[in-house]
Write a protein that holds these residues in place. Sequence first.
Motif, mmCIF file in Angstrom:
data_model
loop_
_atom_site.group_PDB
_atom_site.id
_atom_site.type_symbol
_atom_site.label_atom_id
_atom_site.label_comp_id
_atom_site.label_asym_id
_atom_site.label_seq_id
_atom_site.Cartn_x
_atom_site.Cartn_y
_atom_site.Cartn_z
ATOM 1 N N ALA A 98 0.846 -1.193 0.000
ATOM 2 C CA ALA A 98 0.000 0.000 0.000
ATOM 3 C C ALA A 98 0.880 1.241 0.000
ATOM 4 O O ALA A 98 2.044 1.201 0.409
ATOM 5 C CB ALA A 98 -0.928 0.000 1.202
ATOM 6 N N TYR A 123 -2.258 1.050 5.687
ATOM 7 C CA TYR A 123 -2.982 -0.193 5.427
ATOM 8 C C TYR A 123 -1.935 -1.269 5.230
ATOM 9 O O TYR A 123 -1.150 -1.225 4.268
ATOM 10 C CB TYR A 123 -3.867 -0.051 4.184
ATOM 11 N N LYS A 179 -6.788 0.668 -0.342
ATOM 12 C CA LYS A 179 -7.357 -0.584 -0.846
ATOM 13 C C LYS A 179 -7.739 -0.445 -2.314
ATOM 14 O O LYS A 179 -7.527 -1.376 -3.115
ATOM 15 C CB LYS A 179 -8.585 -0.968 -0.023
ATOM 16 N N GLN A 213 -4.571 -0.340 -4.374
ATOM 17 C CA GLN A 213 -3.960 -1.668 -4.347
ATOM 18 C C GLN A 213 -4.652 -2.626 -5.306
ATOM 19 O O GLN A 213 -4.013 -3.447 -5.969
ATOM 20 C CB GLN A 213 -4.021 -2.213 -2.923
ATOM 21 N N GLU A 262 -9.171 3.094 3.089
ATOM 22 C CA GLU A 262 -10.035 2.692 1.977
ATOM 23 C C GLU A 262 -9.434 3.108 0.638
ATOM 24 O O GLU A 262 -9.515 2.368 -0.353
ATOM 25 C CB GLU A 262 -11.422 3.309 2.147
#
Length: 528
Positions: free
Chosen positions: A327, A337, A484, A487, A481
């Motif tokens: 991340a 993260y 994510k 990623q 978030e």
Amino acid sequence: MKLLRTALLAAALAMPMALPAGAATPDNILVVAQNIDDIVAIDPAQAYEFSSGELVTNVYDRLVQYDAEDPTVLAPGLAAEWQADADAKTISFTLRDGATFHSGNPVRAEDVVFSFARVIKLNLTPAFILAQLGWTAENVEDMVTADGNKVVVKYEGDFSPAFALNVLAARPASIVDEKTVMEHEEDGDMGNKWLNANSAGSGPFELQTYRAGELVRYKSNADYFKGAPKVEGVIIRHVAEAATQQLLLQSGDVDMARNLTPDQIAGMEGDTIKVETYPQAAVHFLSFNQKKDVLQPEAVWDAARYLVNYKGMTDSFLKGQMEIHQAFWPKGFPGSYDETPYTYDPEKAKQILADAGIETPITVTLDVINSTPFTDMAQSLQASFAEAGINFDIIPGTGSQVITKYRERSHEAMLLYWGPDFMDPHSNAKAFAYNSDNSDDNYQATTTWRNAWAVPAEMNDMTKAALAESDAEKRNGMYVELQKEVQAKSPIVIMFQAAYQVAMDQKVEGYVNGATSDFVYYRLVTKN
């Protein structure tokens, strides 16, 4: 006993550059071997190099700062407390009582106003960090005002107080002694020439000697508001060669070696020497330029995440230098993260490509800096990607050659790393998750623009919303978030977070090396 310690300190600070072979370092002086030839400037308004960041952190304070006790937590510095008004875009700081500069002058609210205005007016390399708050040479003294022991900071822009506080914890926000600095002004330089050879701080150490490319000497500040450092001084000797650093450490001429190679580190630990590993903020990634047609399908991005031999590299030639991290914000800081859902799985990658109808083989050039460990990483990627029919032609170059191609968007695939300019997650979110104008003439120093990736509007909106969120916990969750999303769906494959290894005498305790050079602290060091 006090007289003895004072005499030892004086003797240590008078030591010549070449210590006698086998000489033991003084009991209460930390002696460090380090390559410090990167330093261009040590004035906090100009210092922008790795080694100069360490110097500024140990000599100066900020209103709020990441400190030695826990370099991941924003803590009170020269400000004892503060109140933020997100609606009014104002932060009011109350200065702590009794803080003094090394000159003996008290730290005043007027020094804070002067320090911030000085950075903006000099407009040297790091000034852009403070300028993000909407400050200009014309308005800064209206945006930062003093009233007794209080400083009121105003900012302009659609961002949260948390972002503003992290900006004020950055290197150029260091507070300098106005009276001392202006006594040394020359031709309107606001003391810049003098501060590039001297200091005017309030930090745990006073700069006693600085000789570029030779030596840095710190003297303990007995009156430091958090208590005097546990050693009476620190001597940093410029030693460019890693082999020489190793010999000096093994012979006892220095207490710490800061630039050893992994091979040297591997053989260093023993009865008298230990090695400590510190996670760093830099993340290493592989990226695909979206100007290359065959790299545009999302299936290529998806497959790539399963074609990196993460563990194979970190268990072998990257051991101790990097850890798996997938991340954009580094582990160990609020908003990170840390899940690593991707592993090396070439069969899965081949299936992803086949399901999407991607014809292989695909041949792509891969630019890489021509030095270790980057060339070793490129060769590993070349071997693992070939398993799924993606063939890399490696193009090694100097750092400047590689960066120039990246800025021009003339590469195809690129192996590089990225570190934040200051410790706020927006510093990296802007680089990895925002690009509202992908046109060639809209140059941006971000990985998104440099890879010609037109970031989806929803992700751009998420980045702006996280920047503006005033609730710190909610804001950190928004960055999680956002990471994510990046990623899972972007042409940027984040693989590793760097680590830094330092070899030192077994008797050295309390050395703190945070995620960036600005978070290197000697204040808690002891030599038992």
